[in-house]
Structure formats: structure tokens, C-alpha cells
Design an enzyme around this catalytic site. Structure first.
Site, PDB file in Angstrom:
ATOM      1  N   CYS A  59       4.289   4.657 -10.567  1.00  0.00           N
ATOM      2  CA  CYS A  59       3.816   4.670  -9.179  1.00  0.00           C
ATOM      3  C   CYS A  59       4.444   3.491  -8.469  1.00  0.00           C
ATOM      4  CB  CYS A  59       2.296   4.664  -9.118  1.00  0.00           C
ATOM      5  SG  CYS A  59       1.517   3.211  -9.853  1.00  0.00           S
ATOM      6  N   ARG A  61      -1.928   3.430 -10.478  1.00  0.00           N
ATOM      7  CA  ARG A  61      -2.145   4.848 -10.202  1.00  0.00           C
ATOM      8  C   ARG A  61      -1.516   5.687 -11.322  1.00  0.00           C
ATOM      9  NH1 ARG A  61       0.076   5.474  -4.133  1.00  0.00           N
ATOM     10  NH2 ARG A  61       1.333   3.705  -4.790  1.00  0.00           N
TER      11      ARG A  61
END
Lengths: 282, 114
Positions: free
Chosen positions: A233, A238
Site C-alpha cells: 500500500c 493497509r
């Protein structure tokens, strides 16, 4: 690994707050959330001050991780129950650390703080006092961590999964939209990466979608089950969430998280970058 | 609580949302940024803090999420175009379409139980 071993519901958590051998841990970047109220009995881990090396650009090493858990009163035999804000991004990131350093029993609360809040479950401001332990961390399991050279070599070879938002993937935004967009790295994505935003894996209340829904999402996005996978990410949290889905919920073999992610890749000299909504060519 | 690491900035800023009620940092260049900001209020017009406010792009895809401040304030840094702002809270949900332009775009978002 499966949903049964890696995940607990908020309801289960609430019913097991006093169960011996469980340690609840809230992990956040913004720890004022914990200070304002947290799950009763939970200790906190600060993503920045506890999990990152204060000098080198890297996260805490084996000794630092052992010292952190010892100081927080967590022992090797404890079952660690993680949760946090931001749809469990940082809790998933910490989960990945616990696995990397060989902790046996670790689980996430499905939905994290958000589900807890929307369910209107109880918080406390009381900070628990836990006796210090002598935690022993294992050598890092590099089977779940990808580094930049490996990522460059994976272009056109392995599954690269970009879990940022579509606009970040395409190069229209440089950071998640709650952050200012002026950033030093270049915009775009790693060529041949498929775009599967982390949010596709989560319901609106922060809980994970069903295994069937998850398998369908990655299948339709073009993930090749016969290949190794690297998720990334912007800073690696994430993608920890998506790594958790692929490895721990769906049970894929050989899934790595590239924690250097776009802040590293987008700053490298000479590496290929693709712009636009398509994966692009190797 | 002590920590093995000292409290210094790390090399990469995190992805978590900053304090939503803080003033815009002076480093933010409003000639370049598209800020979508506003308040979450309930049916009685009271500020709703602790609401989960998410920004959806033109195709309805999730782009970002913040938690509203105790004063109900939220803020996003987006790009010019069509967006949807949606809030979930203990006091119910609500959403609003926004056509954002460069600079500051202020909206009021009301939540109510369905």
C-alpha cells in the site's frame, strides 16, 4: 490458518474480557483513542513510538519487540487479541509483527474499534497494570515480509496486489484522502500490480466479508492462486489488512507484505512505474 | 507508560487520520489541495463526535475514512470532482454528494436513525 483461528467477534471478546491467558491489545497510530476509552483490560501499543525503530527507517527488531512485549506484560504463552481504529489497519499490522516474530496465539477482533463503537459496547479509561514478563521473540520469519529487490523481480512474475484506493493506484492521488496530497514520492503503481483496495475486503462496519465473498473479489480481480503474492500500500499497514485476508482467512500459501510499500517504491531511482487504472506491462 | 523507543517522528507519516478539529497545518497549500470539510450533526442539530465519516469516489469506491472530532468536525484532502461523504454513528447514518473544487469545500452532514 482460517477465520476460526485468526478472528474473534466483538461479542466473543466482550464475553471473554476476564478469561485467563488472554491479553487484549489496542494498536493505533493515534493513541488518543485509547486514552479516551478502550476495551476493559486492554493494553495499548503505539504504532509510531512502539513499533518503529526511532532512528533507522525500519520497524522494531527481534530484541526491541521482545523488550516491548515484556514491558507490556505479555508472555509467549498468552493468546493476544488485537484490535484498533482505522478498520483494524494497525491491529492487522501488529498481527503481522506477532506472526513475523513467531508468537503462537494471536487473533484480531473482527471490526475492531469501529464495530465496538457502533455496537455501543462499553469502554473504560482504566489502564491495566500487568506484571513484566521475559518475552522471547523468535528470529523474523521473512517468508511473510517482502523487500524492494524482490518486489522489482516480481513484476510480471508474481501476484502484486496494490491495496490502496483506485485514485492512488492510478496516480491521481498520492496519499489516502484524509492526508495532504503533497508527497515526495512519484505517483502511480508497480507495473502488473492488480488493484484490490483493502476496503473491498471489509464491510462498512469494519468486519471482514465472508470467505466466499473474499475469494470472489480476489478471483475477479485476477489474482492467480498458483503464484506467490506480494501485497503493498503506502506504508504497509493497509496491506497488512489484505495480507491477513489472503493468508490468514483464505489460507493462501506464500503471501508477503511489502511494508516499504509506495513510500519506498515511489522514491526509488530507475524503477518502472505504471500510471492509470490498468495494471500495465512488465 | 514507558516505551523502548523514544517519541520521535518516523521516516514516513502514518496513514491514520490526524486530529480532525485541529486547524489546517500551515504546510497545506490551498492553491493545490482540495479540502472537503464540515460537521456531523444529529436530528436535533447537535454535533456528533466519534462518527465514522468516509469519502467515496465517483464510482462509490471507498477512498478514506476519519473519525469526527468531539465537535463533529471531519476533513478530507481529495481532488476536484464528484465525491460522496457518508457517516456511520451511534446516532444513525447519513450521506451527502459533494462536487468539490480546489480550495476548501464545506458541507453539513446530518445523521439520523433509519
Amino acid at each position: 490458518m482460517s477465520r476460526d483461528t485468526a478472528l474473534v467477534s466483538a461479542e466473543w471478546a466482550e464475553q471473554n474480557l476476564d478469561t485467563p491467558g488472554l491479553v487484549f491489545v489496542e494498536v493505533d497510530e493515534d493513541t488518543t483513542a485509547y486514552d479516551g476509552g478502550h476495551i476493559p483490560g486492554a493494553v495499548k501499543i503505539d504504532w509510531k513510538t512502539d513499533l518503529q525503530d526511532p532512528v533507522r527507517r525500519d520497524f522494531v527488531n527481534q530484541e526491541q519487540f521482545a523488550a516491548l512485549l515484556s514491558e507490556r506484560g505479555i508472555s509467549n504463552d498468552d493468546t493476544v487479541i488485537l484490535y484498533g481504529g482505522n478498520n483494524n489497519w494497525f491491529a492487522a499490522y501488529a498481527y503481522w509483527y506477532f506472526k513475523l516474530y513467531g508468537h503462537e496465539q494471536v487473533k484480531l477482533i473482527d471490526g475492531g474499534r469501529k464495530k465496538w463503537e457502533l455496537d455501543a459496547r462499553v469502554y473504560t479509561k482504566d489502564v491495566p497494570v500487568r506484571e513484566k514478563t521475559s518475552y522471547v521473540a523468535k528470529a523474523p520469519d521473512l517468508e511473510i515480509r517482502a523487500f524492494r529487490d524482490e518486489v522489482v523481480e516480481a513484476i510480471g512474475v508474481k501476484n502484486l496486489v496494490d491495496v490502496r484506493s483506485p485514485d492512488e493506484f492510478a496516480g491521481r492521488l498520492l496519499a489516502p484522502a484524509h492526508l495532504p496530497q503533497e508527497q515526495s514520492q512519484r505517483a502511480g503503481h508497480i507495473p502488473t500490480a492488480i488493484s484490490v483496495p483493502w476496503s473491498k475486503a471489509a464491510n462498512e462496519d469494519g468486519t471482514f466479508k465472508s470467505d466466499e465473498e473474499l475469494a470472489k473479489i480476489y478471483g475477479e480481480a485476477g489474482l492467480d492462486g498458483s503464484k506467490d503474492t506480494i501485497a503493498y500500500c503506502r506504508i504497509g499497514e493497509r496491506s497488512s489488512h489484505s495480507w491477513f485476508v489472503l493468508k490468514e482467512l483464505l489460507g493462501h500459501e506464500n503471501v508477503k507484505n511489502y511494508d516499504g510499500s509506495w513510500t519506498e517504491y515511489g522514491s526509488l531511482i530507475g524503477v518502472p512505474i505504471a500510471l492509470g487504472d490498468e495494471p500495465g506491462k512488465a | 507508560m514507558t516505551s523502548p523507543a523514544t517519541n520521535v517522528a518516523t521516516s514516513a507519516a502514518g496513514c491514520a487520520a490526524p486530529d480532525q478539529s485541529a486547524p489546517l497545518p500551515s504546510s497545506v497549500d490551498l492553491a493545490k489541495e482540495t479540502v472537503i470539510t464540515g460537521f456531523v450533526r444529529n436530528a436535533e442539530g447537535e454535533a456528533v463526535g466519534g462518527a465514522y465519516v468516509r469519502l467515496l469516489d465517483g464510482s462509490g469506491e471507498f477512498t478514506a475514512e476519519v473519525v469526527s472530532s468531539p465537535e463533529g468536525v471531519f476533513r478530507f484532502f481529495a481532488a476536484p470532482g464528484s465525491w460522496t461523504v457518508r457517516a456511520l454513528s451511534r446516532h444513525g447514518n447519513g450521506e451527502l454528494a459533494v462536487d468539490a473544487a480546489r480550495g476548501v469545500n464545506e458541507i453539513a452532514l446530518n445523521v439520523a436513525t433509519a
